[in-house]
Design a protein around this motif. Structure first.
Motif, PDB file in Angstrom:
ATOM      1  N   GLY A 133       0.792  -1.221   0.000  1.00 60.47           N
ATOM      2  CA  GLY A 133       0.000   0.000   0.000  1.00 60.47           C
ATOM      3  C   GLY A 133       0.826   1.274   0.000  1.00 60.47           C
ATOM      4  O   GLY A 133       0.448   2.267  -0.638  1.00 60.47           O
ATOM      5  N   ALA A 134       1.970   1.271   0.702  1.00 64.75           N
ATOM      6  CA  ALA A 134       2.771   2.492   0.816  1.00 64.75           C
ATOM      7  C   ALA A 134       3.281   2.998  -0.536  1.00 64.75           C
ATOM      8  O   ALA A 134       3.172   4.200  -0.824  1.00 64.75           O
ATOM      9  CB  ALA A 134       3.929   2.270   1.795  1.00 64.75           C
ATOM     10  N   PRO A 135       3.845   2.147  -1.407  1.00 66.92           N
ATOM     11  CA  PRO A 135       4.298   2.667  -2.709  1.00 66.92           C
ATOM     12  C   PRO A 135       3.170   3.249  -3.545  1.00 66.92           C
ATOM     13  O   PRO A 135       3.365   4.244  -4.254  1.00 66.92           O
ATOM     14  CB  PRO A 135       4.913   1.432  -3.382  1.00 66.92           C
ATOM     15  CG  PRO A 135       5.272   0.520  -2.270  1.00 66.92           C
ATOM     16  CD  PRO A 135       4.223   0.729  -1.234  1.00 66.92           C
ATOM     17  N   ARG A 136       1.981   2.648  -3.467  1.00 64.28           N
ATOM     18  CA  ARG A 136       0.853   3.184  -4.241  1.00 64.28           C
ATOM     19  C   ARG A 136       0.398   4.541  -3.703  1.00 64.28           C
ATOM     20  O   ARG A 136      -0.018   5.408  -4.467  1.00 64.28           O
ATOM     21  CB  ARG A 136      -0.298   2.179  -4.228  1.00 64.28           C
ATOM     22  CG  ARG A 136      -0.102   1.106  -5.266  1.00 64.28           C
ATOM     23  CD  ARG A 136      -0.929  -0.134  -5.026  1.00 64.28           C
ATOM     24  NE  ARG A 136      -0.671  -1.072  -6.090  1.00 64.28           N
ATOM     25  CZ  ARG A 136       0.449  -1.796  -6.219  1.00 64.28           C
ATOM     26  NH1 ARG A 136       1.384  -1.672  -5.292  1.00 64.28           N
ATOM     27  NH2 ARG A 136       0.636  -2.609  -7.226  1.00 64.28           N
ATOM     28  N   LEU A 137       0.484   4.693  -2.400  1.00 58.95           N
ATOM     29  CA  LEU A 137       0.155   5.992  -1.823  1.00 58.95           C
ATOM     30  C   LEU A 137       1.151   7.048  -2.285  1.00 58.95           C
ATOM     31  O   LEU A 137       0.778   8.162  -2.668  1.00 58.95           O
ATOM     32  CB  LEU A 137       0.148   5.886  -0.298  1.00 58.95           C
ATOM     33  CG  LEU A 137      -0.129   7.176   0.477  1.00 58.95           C
ATOM     34  CD1 LEU A 137      -1.480   7.746   0.104  1.00 58.95           C
ATOM     35  CD2 LEU A 137      -0.054   6.922   1.970  1.00 58.95           C
ATOM     36  N   LEU A 138       2.435   6.701  -2.269  1.00 57.14           N
ATOM     37  CA  LEU A 138       3.455   7.641  -2.743  1.00 57.14           C
ATOM     38  C   LEU A 138       3.276   7.933  -4.225  1.00 57.14           C
ATOM     39  O   LEU A 138       3.453   9.076  -4.670  1.00 57.14           O
ATOM     40  CB  LEU A 138       4.851   7.059  -2.484  1.00 57.14           C
ATOM     41  CG  LEU A 138       6.032   7.928  -2.923  1.00 57.14           C
ATOM     42  CD1 LEU A 138       6.029   9.252  -2.176  1.00 57.14           C
ATOM     43  CD2 LEU A 138       7.348   7.203  -2.710  1.00 57.14           C
ATOM     44  N   GLN A 139       2.916   6.930  -5.000  1.00 53.23           N
ATOM     45  CA  GLN A 139       2.684   7.138  -6.431  1.00 53.23           C
ATOM     46  C   GLN A 139       1.503   8.074  -6.667  1.00 53.23           C
ATOM     47  O   GLN A 139       1.542   8.941  -7.545  1.00 53.23           O
ATOM     48  CB  GLN A 139       2.433   5.793  -7.121  1.00 53.23           C
ATOM     49  CG  GLN A 139       2.352   5.895  -8.636  1.00 53.23           C
ATOM     50  CD  GLN A 139       2.034   4.558  -9.267  1.00 53.23           C
ATOM     51  OE1 GLN A 139       1.185   3.815  -8.776  1.00 53.23           O
ATOM     52  NE2 GLN A 139       2.712   4.221 -10.351  1.00 53.23           N
TER      53      GLN A 139
ATOM     54  N   ARG B 115       8.212  13.688  -8.399  1.00 50.30           N
ATOM     55  CA  ARG B 115       7.643  13.320  -9.701  1.00 50.30           C
ATOM     56  C   ARG B 115       8.186  12.007 -10.222  1.00 50.30           C
ATOM     57  O   ARG B 115       7.474  11.243 -10.873  1.00 50.30           O
ATOM     58  CB  ARG B 115       7.935  14.438 -10.709  1.00 50.30           C
ATOM     59  CG  ARG B 115       7.128  15.703 -10.464  1.00 50.30           C
ATOM     60  CD  ARG B 115       7.588  16.829 -11.368  1.00 50.30           C
ATOM     61  NE  ARG B 115       6.890  18.072 -11.054  1.00 50.30           N
ATOM     62  CZ  ARG B 115       7.278  19.262 -11.476  1.00 50.30           C
ATOM     63  NH1 ARG B 115       8.355  19.370 -12.229  1.00 50.30           N
ATOM     64  NH2 ARG B 115       6.591  20.338 -11.146  1.00 50.30           N
ATOM     65  N   VAL B 116       9.450  11.723  -9.955  1.00 47.27           N
ATOM     66  CA  VAL B 116      10.047  10.490 -10.474  1.00 47.27           C
ATOM     67  C   VAL B 116       9.357   9.256  -9.912  1.00 47.27           C
ATOM     68  O   VAL B 116       9.303   8.210 -10.564  1.00 47.27           O
ATOM     69  CB  VAL B 116      11.564  10.471 -10.154  1.00 47.27           C
ATOM     70  CG1 VAL B 116      11.794  10.414  -8.645  1.00 47.27           C
ATOM     71  CG2 VAL B 116      12.246   9.307 -10.835  1.00 47.27           C
TER      72      VAL B 116
END
Length: 1012
Positions: free
Chosen positions: A531-537, A549-550
């Protein structure tokens, strides 16, 4: 009152309207049904969400075969080109769908062919599977199995109950606020981040979104550490890589082993997440079953303990608890083959097997006994466990009800006892426990998959919190009623021969809890890392934080590869901390801040009475949001005030960074509404009366001229305005476009954007106003009259000098200039005319030496005294000012006044008598040429006027030839407009030979005062 019903009209077949000409039809269908028209007005934003490229319909955007529209709209034929049909609008609203951010959905968004062939799958999850069970799985975690018994033993049943109740109330109030947001409108995927950012704006959304991301990432680290602790302490203790050679090194050796295994586990989990989320989802049900079975086995064990308590003996020396790691028989001696022999316990306390003189004194004075570790729910042990027993680090666990003879013991025997590894207080325990009630956002994160999100999110989330709160509160009471107090305070089960404390109560075996908690913590860690990477994305794709942005990029199917890498790095920092008790408070801060702003969002929207804020959750009230917000703040500072400050500083820095970079998102947030309410209140207060002289500051209206290509001719006017902003006044940048408003609207919009870009380059904070007028003079007059609002109106006008007016064949340029001077005078506004503005310093230049010369010829309310002070506040104007004060009357106007001479330096605290004496002294010492100059009384002859200007210019050039800037009173234009050209010549002669001149004309009011 009449009731109206809007009925969508079905589109008829095209052939029915072939006879109609000049009519355009625009297709508002979903992307899954759209044609390949590249000019279609409906497009995708890359997230599977459809958006409109333009809010208006354009008849040139459709194909020839789609030209038809409804018969009943024929009367509105002209408006069809600019307004959508009601039937199309209602159809789009009814068919609105949103898809969660996953691999499958990213693939569909990536390929237009697939999106045409495979329409989006309609949401089908209900309350139970979509909200209730995911929330249960996320709320129950490692703290329940590894730390709750220890918390009960340290804080006592009463304080533990209060602590758990307080944390559960905080999450329940947050869930009520979240339910209000969910029932106010559609909540797309993104959960709490979406709710906060769209309610409080991009600045708060970005700050709290990143805090929530960090909390979720550290949660993954905490779950991994919990799994490693279960593995090394209870499943395979021999797998520890580091071993302690000295007893006091056991803790550090354990932490080092957890760092190594934690890094390995983190790497494996990240690989699983990278390979595919579908593998994580397949095991989600297994992890949920493990949690439910583990909790069920605890309750069965409690019931069984009432009849047949489990046999777990605790060895006590006096009233001190002994660790079972180093011995097996709980006695000083034992009988073997009719012989009394010493035990391993004796060897630990004595140097000789036969002589008690070599034994530890406390060992000799006290007896070794065994007590039941799990007396059972019917034993009445809860009376001893009601009260707290906070301990300092290194303190030995003692049972107060057992007899003990106080004696000094040897420090080398401390490892035989069970002792506290950290100092405990109520605040520390709150920080450690709070992560066990987080996870309430799981339902809102799945809102895109829910059949009825507005119904399922409130019911499912509140029911899940109620269930978990009931389990936590009952567990606190049951643990205190079944387990001995020294066992409860034994964090790692050393007195139970390395058994998990809560596992000893479970039925049928402690291994049910050990294995179940291990798999559940591993699953929770996987879900956090998913879940954390999707939130950051999601934050990165909102493009409100430029340096992120990257992380919006990923694999071809949209999986957040770079975000996963950053998540792994941050989680590794938590792994390196290695202590579960130190990582948990960090999570508490980030989650509490997230919940704080969810409550704040609801409260702000309600109190501002935003028209779009219409929650249908009937149990919501703004007072509950304020109570929840207050509890979040209290829990933050109760658990760890320094962690709370660090979390707030991080959020504040992100907020200011987004604000500094300029968040261009407009989400209709509550902070914008709060700003509007505050601005309205302030404007109404300013209307109560004119500003006092002490509060006067230049409120600038900067008149810019644009060329034919809509480029700013003199951008240094904006630079000059920004250097005056030390007064912190209002700045309005205005310009006039000649023409007709109906025909030149687009040109006005382009000009406004050009000026705003130039204002951003020159760092001018203010507003832009464009007026389209048939005559430039009338447009300028309109700007001067109408700019501003209420008390926030301009009091000073800045305009450029009409260069080349002598060579110009069209006299309108300089006549417009003189008309503007007359308009500002009539409006009692100050006028600033920087001449040779291109030579003025830029914001990057520095004038560290030199002077600003002030020629105060006529009284103007103190403008000539105030302006040099304001300019010197800017870093580009670090120079001194010199005052030359004369009074030769109104130099150019038709009136003649008595000639006065004022001293070169004048103090604002001088009395009238002092000023008169200084004037007489200066009159006596003034050079004859200068006295002759100021004695000139111009008549109607232009020759005499020019002679006056020439002589005054000679004096100014002689004294101020080396000045960095010359400030000079600007004489008023003549009453007779026939002399306008002579007036321009007079100003040219007056300022000739000066590099930088600022002509100033006061507004007729005092702008400075001698009083403090």
């Amino acid at each position: 009152m009449h009731h109206f019903t809007v009925v969508p009209v079905k589109d008829q077949h095209q052939s029915d309207y072939d006879s109609l000409e000049g009519v355009t039809w625009v297709d508002y269908r979903e992307a899954g049904h759209c044609s390949g028209d590249p000019n279609d007005t409906v497009s995708s934003d890359g997230h599977g969400n459809h958006k409109e490229d333009s809010p208006f319909l354009n008849k040139t955007d459709t194909l020839k075969g789609n030209e038809y529209y409804d018969r009943n709209l024929a009367l509105f034929e002209e408006e069809l080109d600019i307004r959508p049909k009601v039937s199309s609008l209602l159809s789009r609203l009814a068919n609105y769908t949103n898809i969660t951010q996953g691999a499958k959905e990213h693939e569909e968004a990536e390929s237009a062919e697939i999106s045409r062939k495979r329409p989006p799958k309609s949401p089908s999850m209900g309350t139970l599977m979509g909200v209730y069970l995911p929330c249960l799985q996320n709320i129950f975690g490692v703290i329940l199995f590894l730390r709750l018994t220890w918390l009960v033993g340290i804080a006592g049943v009463l304080q533990s109950f209060c602590m758990v109740f307080m944390c559960c109330c905080c999450t329940m109030l947050t869930a009520i606020s979240m339910s209000a947001i969910a029932t106010n409108g559609v909540v797309p995927a993104g959960g709490s981040y979406f709710m906060i950012s769209r309610s409080l704006g991009p600045e708060f959304g970005g700050a709290v979104g990143l805090c929530f991301y960090l909390g979720t990432t550290f949660a993954g680290a905490m779950y991994i550490l919990g799994a490693i602790e279960i593995l090394l302490a209870y499943i395979v203790p021999a797998a520890a890589i580091f071993t302690a050679y000295e007893p006091h090194e056991e803790t550090s050796a354990m932490l080092n082993s957890m760092r190594i295994y934690g890094t390995i586990f983190l790497t494996l989990m990240c690989l699983v997440v990278f390979i595919g989320v579908k593998y994580v989802n397949k095991f989600a049900s297994l992890f949920l079953v493990c949690v439910i079975l583990s909790i069920f086995s605890i309750y069965v064990g409690v019931i069984k303990s009432a009849v047949h308590p489990p046999e777990f003996k605790i060895c006590m020396l006096g009233n001190r608890t002994l660790s079972r790691k180093l011995f097996d028989v709980c006695a000083k001696t034992t009988v073997e083959n009719n012989l009394t022999v010493t035990t391993k316990l004796w060897d630990l306390f004595c140097s000789s097997k036969n002589q008690t003189e070599t034994c530890d004194e406390y060992f000799v004075q006290n007896n070794v006994t065994e007590i039941q570790g799990i007396p059972g729910v019917a034993s009445g042990i809860i009376k001893e466990n009601l009260w707290s027993n906070y301990m300092a680090k290194g303190e030995i666990l003692q049972k107060r009800s057992l007899p003990s003879v106080e004696a000094s013991g040897s420090k080398r025997n401390l490892p035989v006892y069970v002792f506290a590894d950290i100092t405990t207080t109520f605040t520390i325990l709150v920080g450690i426990f709070f992560p066990s009630v987080t996870g309430i956002m799981a339902g809102s994160n799945r809102s895109g998959d829910l059949k009825d999100a507005q119904k399922s999110i409130p019911i499912g989330t509140i029911m899940a919190i109620a269930t978990t709160s009931l389990i936590y509160l009952s567990s606190v009471v049951l643990f205190g009623a079944c387990i001995e107090d020294v066992v409860l305070r034994d964090k790692y089960g050393d007195a139970l021969n390395n058994n998990l404390v809560v596992g000893t109560l479970a039925w049928p075996s402690p291994w049910v809890i050990v294995i179940g908690s291990f798999f559940s913590t591993c699953g929770a860690g996987l879900q956090s890392l998913t879940g954390a990477p999707r939130l950051l994305q999601a934050i990165a794709k909102d493009n409100i934080i430029p340096f992120l942005r990257v992380f919006g990029n990923g694999k071809v199917n949209g999986e957040p590869t770079w975000a996963l890498l950053l998540t792994a790095i941050i989680a590794e920092l938590g792994i390196l901390i290695a202590s579960l008790d130190m990582v948990a408070p960090i999570l508490s801060m980030f989650f509490l801040m997230c919940y704080l702003f969810v409550n704040l969002a609801c409260a702000v929207q309600t109190l501002l009475r935003t028209p779009n804020w219409r929650p249908r959750f009937k149990y919501y009230h703004w007072a509950l949001s304020f109570l929840g917000m207050s509890m979040c703040i209290a829990l933050m500072f109760i658990s760890s005030w320094y962690y709370a400050l660090v979390a707030m500083v991080i959020a504040g820095m992100i907020y200011k960074y987004i604000e500094y970079q300029g968040a261009e998102k407009e989400w209709g947030d509550g902070i914008r509404g709060l700003s509007l309410s505050a601005a309205r209140y302030a404007l109404l207060r300013l209307e109560e009366g004119p500003p006092h002289t002490k509060n006067w500051r230049p409120q600038l209206l900067v008149m810019l001229k644009l060329d034919e290509d809509l480029h700013v001719k003199h951008p240094r006017l904006l630079t000059f305005a920004s250097q005056l902003k030390a007064g912190k006044g209002l700045t309005i940048v205005g310009s006039v476009i000649q023409g007709n408003f109906l025909e030149n609207y687009g040109e006005a919009q382009a000009a406004e954007q050009t000026i705003k870009n130039m204002m951003a380059i020159e760092k001018v904070k203010g507003f832009c106003q464009i007026v389209v007028s048939s005559k430039v003079r009338e447009g300028i007059a309109h700007l001067i009259q109408s700019c501003g609002l209420g008390g926030m109106k301009h009091n000073s006008v800045v305009m450029g000098w009409p260069y080349g007016w002598r060579q110009s064949e069209d006299p309108r340029a300089w006549k417009t200039f003189i008309d503007t001077v007359r308009v500002t005078t009539a409006g009692h506004l100050a006028l600033l005319v920087p001449k040779n503005v291109s030579f003025y310093p830029s914001n990057h230049e520095r004038f560290t030496e030199g002077h600003i010369d002030v020629w105060w010829i006529v009284h103007d309310g103190g403008m000539l005294m105030l302006l040099p002070f304001l300019l010197r506040q800017h870093k580009a104007q670090l120079v001194k000012d010199r005052n030359s004060i004369i009074y030769p009357g109104n130099v150019y106007s038709d009136e003649e006044e008595e000639v006065h001479v004022y001293p070169d330096k004048i103090q604002m605290t001088w009395t009238k008598e002092k000023c008169e004496s200084e004037r007489n002294r200066n009159r006596a010492t003034t050079p004859n040429s200068f006295r002759e100059l100021i004695s000139i009384k111009p008549d109607q002859s232009n020759v005499r006027r020019m002679h006056t200007a020439v002589k005054l210019n000679e004096v100014i050039v002689n004294r101020s030839h080396d000045a960095k800037l010359v400030l000079l009173n600007m004489p008023g234009p003549p009453k007779n407009q026939d002399g306008d050209e002579n007036y321009m010549e007079f100003l040219e002669v007056l300022t000739e030979g000066l590099e930088r001149v600022l002509l100033v004309r006061g507004g007729g009011c005092e702008v400075i005062t001698i009083y403090s």
